[in-house]
Scaffold this motif. Sequence first.
Motif, PDB file in Angstrom:
ATOM      1  N   ASN A  21       1.817   9.309   2.711  1.00 38.55           N
ATOM      2  CA  ASN A  21       1.636   8.720   1.388  1.00 38.55           C
ATOM      3  C   ASN A  21       3.000   8.649   0.733  1.00 38.55           C
ATOM      4  OD1 ASN A  21       1.039   9.622  -1.812  1.00 38.55           O
ATOM      5  ND2 ASN A  21      -0.165   7.937  -1.016  1.00 38.55           N
ATOM      6  N   ASN A  22       3.476   7.429   0.465  1.00 36.02           N
ATOM      7  CA  ASN A  22       4.807   7.262  -0.129  1.00 36.02           C
ATOM      8  C   ASN A  22       5.867   8.087   0.611  1.00 36.02           C
ATOM      9  OD1 ASN A  22       4.616   5.392  -2.337  1.00 36.02           O
ATOM     10  ND2 ASN A  22       3.321   6.914  -3.340  1.00 36.02           N
ATOM     11  N   ARG A  67      -8.672  13.935   2.421  1.00 36.04           N
ATOM     12  CA  ARG A  67      -8.391  12.483   2.473  1.00 36.04           C
ATOM     13  C   ARG A  67      -8.509  11.900   3.880  1.00 36.04           C
ATOM     14  NH1 ARG A  67      -2.968  12.086  -1.136  1.00 36.04           N
ATOM     15  NH2 ARG A  67      -2.595  14.194  -0.456  1.00 36.04           N
ATOM     16  N   ASP A  82     -10.862   4.791  -0.940  1.00 38.41           N
ATOM     17  CA  ASP A  82      -9.698   4.045  -0.459  1.00 38.41           C
ATOM     18  C   ASP A  82     -10.018   3.451   0.902  1.00 38.41           C
ATOM     19  OD1 ASP A  82      -6.132   4.870  -0.414  1.00 38.41           O
ATOM     20  OD2 ASP A  82      -7.246   3.248  -1.370  1.00 38.41           O
ATOM     21  N   HIS A 131       0.820  -1.211   0.000  1.00 38.21           N
ATOM     22  CA  HIS A 131       0.000   0.000   0.000  1.00 38.21           C
ATOM     23  C   HIS A 131       0.855   1.262   0.000  1.00 38.21           C
ATOM     24  CE1 HIS A 131      -3.799  -2.090   1.827  1.00 38.21           C
ATOM     25  NE2 HIS A 131      -3.534  -2.473   0.589  1.00 38.21           N
ATOM     26  N   ASP A 132       0.235   2.339  -0.528  1.00 38.66           N
ATOM     27  CA  ASP A 132       0.968   3.604  -0.632  1.00 38.66           C
ATOM     28  C   ASP A 132       0.816   4.508   0.587  1.00 38.66           C
ATOM     29  OD1 ASP A 132       0.427   4.143  -4.229  1.00 38.66           O
ATOM     30  OD2 ASP A 132       1.914   2.959  -3.130  1.00 38.66           O
ATOM     31  N   THR A 133      -0.266   4.328   1.347  1.00 43.43           N
ATOM     32  CA  THR A 133      -0.569   5.259   2.436  1.00 43.43           C
ATOM     33  C   THR A 133      -0.667   4.520   3.763  1.00 43.43           C
ATOM     34  OG1 THR A 133      -1.751   6.703   0.901  1.00 43.43           O
ATOM     35  CG2 THR A 133      -2.212   7.024   3.234  1.00 43.43           C
ATOM     36  N   PRO A 152      -4.576   1.319   0.000  1.00 43.82           N
ATOM     37  CA  PRO A 152      -3.862   1.030  -1.242  1.00 43.82           C
ATOM     38  C   PRO A 152      -3.324   2.263  -1.984  1.00 43.82           C
ATOM     39  CG  PRO A 152      -5.887  -0.231  -1.141  1.00 43.82           C
ATOM     40  CD  PRO A 152      -5.922   0.724   0.001  1.00 43.82           C
ATOM     41  N   ARG A 153      -4.110   3.315  -1.986  1.00 44.10           N
ATOM     42  CA  ARG A 153      -3.738   4.450  -2.842  1.00 44.10           C
ATOM     43  C   ARG A 153      -3.414   5.672  -1.996  1.00 44.10           C
ATOM     44  NH1 ARG A 153      -7.738   1.500  -4.881  1.00 44.10           N
ATOM     45  NH2 ARG A 153      -9.330   2.817  -3.914  1.00 44.10           N
ATOM     46  N   ASP A 154      -4.066   6.789  -2.254  1.00 39.39           N
ATOM     47  CA  ASP A 154      -3.679   8.025  -1.562  1.00 39.39           C
ATOM     48  C   ASP A 154      -4.633   8.411  -0.454  1.00 39.39           C
ATOM     49  OD1 ASP A 154      -4.964  10.445  -4.009  1.00 39.39           O
ATOM     50  OD2 ASP A 154      -5.914   8.814  -2.899  1.00 39.39           O
TER      51      ASP A 154
END
Lengths: 115, 111
Positions: free
Chosen positions: A50-51, B97, A102, A29-31, A95-97
């Motif tokens: 995130n990353n 987010r 998500d 996962h990225d986040t 998985p993403r941002d």
Amino acid sequence: DTAVSQTPKYLVTQMGNDKSIKCEQNLGHDTMYWYKQDSKKFLKIMFSYNNKELIINETVPNRFSPKSPDKAHLNLHINSLELGDSAVYFCASSPRDGGTGDTQYFGPGTRLTVL
Amino acid sequence: SQKIEQNSEALNIQEGKTATLTCNYTNYSPAYLQWYRQDPGRGPVFLLLIRENEKEKRKERLKVTFDTTLKQSLFHITASQPADSATYLCAGAGNNRKLIWGLGTSLAVNP
């Protein structure tokens, strides 16, 4: 096999000490996130990376400092522990941002008790 | 401020019945809502996601609805079993987010 793991599971310490909690995810996962769940069971976001880039930094005391050495790891260091820091701390990943749709995958939690 | 509210009273139902849990949102319009299950001493586990343009979503015995007029989501478990006993958390997409979390509703299914 473990998706999101945290160490330690339990942490009992004295006021004023400094401690760290580690988190690792093997989901690619990225986040990653840190949450605090207090005795009332309220889940409060603290930080998100995130990353390896800090994207959420909620109003928490600056005694709390997250560190992400790579996108699979997110650690939380707490200085000068106080009684009010006692809670369960959850690490999570998505998985993403962290944006639309998500979903989050949580670790087992670290129960921190400050005496 | 953006809020997600769930019924704080525990829900007790008989095995085999349908459990219905409520999630209300105030002061904002989430693009989607997520439902998670949390067992004692464990982290939340994702169950279902429903977007604001979807009326209903199903997965096995689970069904979730999204009513933008009532600002509410309902979470149903049909043919409930004692193994369904847990706390169910609703979370709404917030700004930047973040997920805005409810306090959860504890469900007990009695044999």
